[in-house]
Design a protein around this motif. Structure first.
Motif, short mmCIF file in Angstrom:
data_model
loop_
_atom_site.label_atom_id
_atom_site.label_comp_id
_atom_site.label_asym_id
_atom_site.label_seq_id
_atom_site.Cartn_x
_atom_site.Cartn_y
_atom_site.Cartn_z
N HIS A 85 0.76 -1.47 0.08
CA HIS A 85 -0.06 0.61 -0.49
C HIS A 85 1.02 1.30 0.15
O HIS A 85 2.01 1.48 0.59
CB HIS A 85 -0.89 -0.27 1.43
N THR A 86 0.56 2.05 -1.26
CA THR A 86 0.96 3.45 -0.77
C THR A 86 2.72 3.35 -1.46
O THR A 86 2.63 4.74 -2.00
CB THR A 86 1.17 3.79 -0.39
N PRO A 94 -0.94 2.17 -5.02
CA PRO A 94 -1.04 2.79 -6.26
C PRO A 94 -1.09 2.03 -7.40
O PRO A 94 -0.74 0.46 -7.23
CB PRO A 94 0.23 3.50 -6.63
N GLN A 101 -1.53 7.55 -8.00
CA GLN A 101 -2.28 7.43 -6.59
C GLN A 101 -3.83 7.00 -6.15
O GLN A 101 -4.37 6.75 -5.15
CB GLN A 101 -1.09 8.25 -5.79
#
Length: 347
Positions: free
Chosen positions: A91-92, A277, A285
């Protein structure tokens, strides 16, 4: 004959009991697990008869998945880059993070519904799920280890010796059993309880915006994100501008064919709202950024997918309202039960 019988009895007792030199190996029934096949899904591509998931195989695979010892530093596990609550993605993080802070070149893909896929990785480098885990384990910017070293470490662990003995008939801590155990864990990751699925089953209804988004999706997106898996499992060049930092050639790296330049596997859109992303290099994003790209950011090239170059126009033309409606639909593809299912969690 009598002496031989006594010897066999003593040997059996030695193998079954704990001593300073031999760990106790618990012998228990290893029950087959029921594969969670949804009624509206296709049949699995993975051969569940050849490697049927079992209680002990699943337990072993789960332990391996979350064990940092599969990496050279003893820190980076499969679960480090594949986090359950985010559909087993990193995540991210735009690209995967490996040993000693090394950065990979690709975004960590979701690990869902793998039992239904024919090939794995963004470029299809793994032709079988049992070989999929070899890539992150041996890649220098990911886990940076060798299979031989991993097995050596596992053989020094009494718990692993016990689990391998219970999970597989030959009980060996070897390459085949290690990767089959990981597959048994991953094939059980079936995600099919979204609002979208409930609507298909007649147990829920879309909001007005979601229904409008579904109609747009069917008209403009479903050629690639096809069927109940929301992917046709093909490799396509979707017109992303080439990032000079990576210059990732995509499927061509596997086939060597010029026609596969910049082609990447079409991902499933299940749990897409939580698996950011986006794209193979994680450059976007938000879902809005993705739709903005398809609306006005697609670039021409010799291998650009024909669906994205209709007549004189590139991409998929979308109004701002249509983007909002599409996002409303895409959010119905989130399976909270799967994301929070304790059977897949580390602790």
């Amino acid at each position: 004959m009598k002496k031989f019988s006594i010897f066999i009895i003593c040997l059996t007792l030695c193998l079954a009991c704990n001593s300073e030199d031999n760990a106790y190996v618990e012998i228990s029934e290893n029950k087959k697990l029921d594969f969670p096949q949804p009624d509206f899904f296709p049949l699995p591509a993975y051969d569940l008869e050849e490697n049927p998931p079992t209680e002990k195989g699943f337990e072993l695979g789960k332990k391996l998945f979350y064990d940092g010892r599969l990496s050279s530093t003893g820190v980076i596990s499969c679960g480090f880059c594949h986090i359950q609550e985010f559909s087993f993605t990193h995540h991210t993080h735009e690209v995967s993070h490996g040993v000693n802070g090394a950065l990979g070149t690709r975004n960590a893909q979701p690990l869902i519904n793998l039992a239904y896929f024919n090939e794995f990785s963004w470029d299809g480098a793994a032709p079988h799920l049992d070989s999929f885990s070899i890539i992150p384990i041996t890649t220098d910017v990911e886990m940076n280890e060798t299979v031989t070293n991993v097995l050596s470490k596992l053989k020094q662990d009494d718990e692993y010796l016990s689990l391998f003995a219970q999970a597989f008939e030959n009980g060996e801590v070897d390459t085949q059993n290690m990767f089959r155990a990981l597959s048994q864990f991953m094939v059980m990751m079936v995600s099919a309880e979204t609002k979208y699925d409930k609507v298909l089953e007649g147990n829920a209804v879309f909001t007005e915006a979601q229904a409008a988004g579904k109609a747009l999706f069917d008209a403009k997106c479903s050629s690639c994100h096809k069927g109940i898996l929301l992917t046709d499992q093909s490799y396509r060049n979707n017109g992303l501008p080439v990032d000079p930092q990576y210059n990732d050639v995509g499927r061509k790296r596997v086939t060597g064919l010029e026609e596969d330049l910049y082609r990447f596997k079409v991902p499933s859109l299940r749990n897409i709202a939580v698996s950011l992303p986006y794209m193979h290099d994680g450059r976007f994003q938000t879902l809005k950024e993705v739709l903005d790209f398809y609306d006005s950011g697609v670039t021409a090239s010799s291998t650009l997918d024909p669906l994205l170059q209709q007549e004189e126009e590139l991409g998929i033309q979308l109004t701002e309202t249509e983007k909002e409606q599409l996002i409303a639909f895409l959010r119905t593809l989130t399976d909270d039960n799967f994301l929070l299912d304790p059977q897949f969690s580390e602790f």
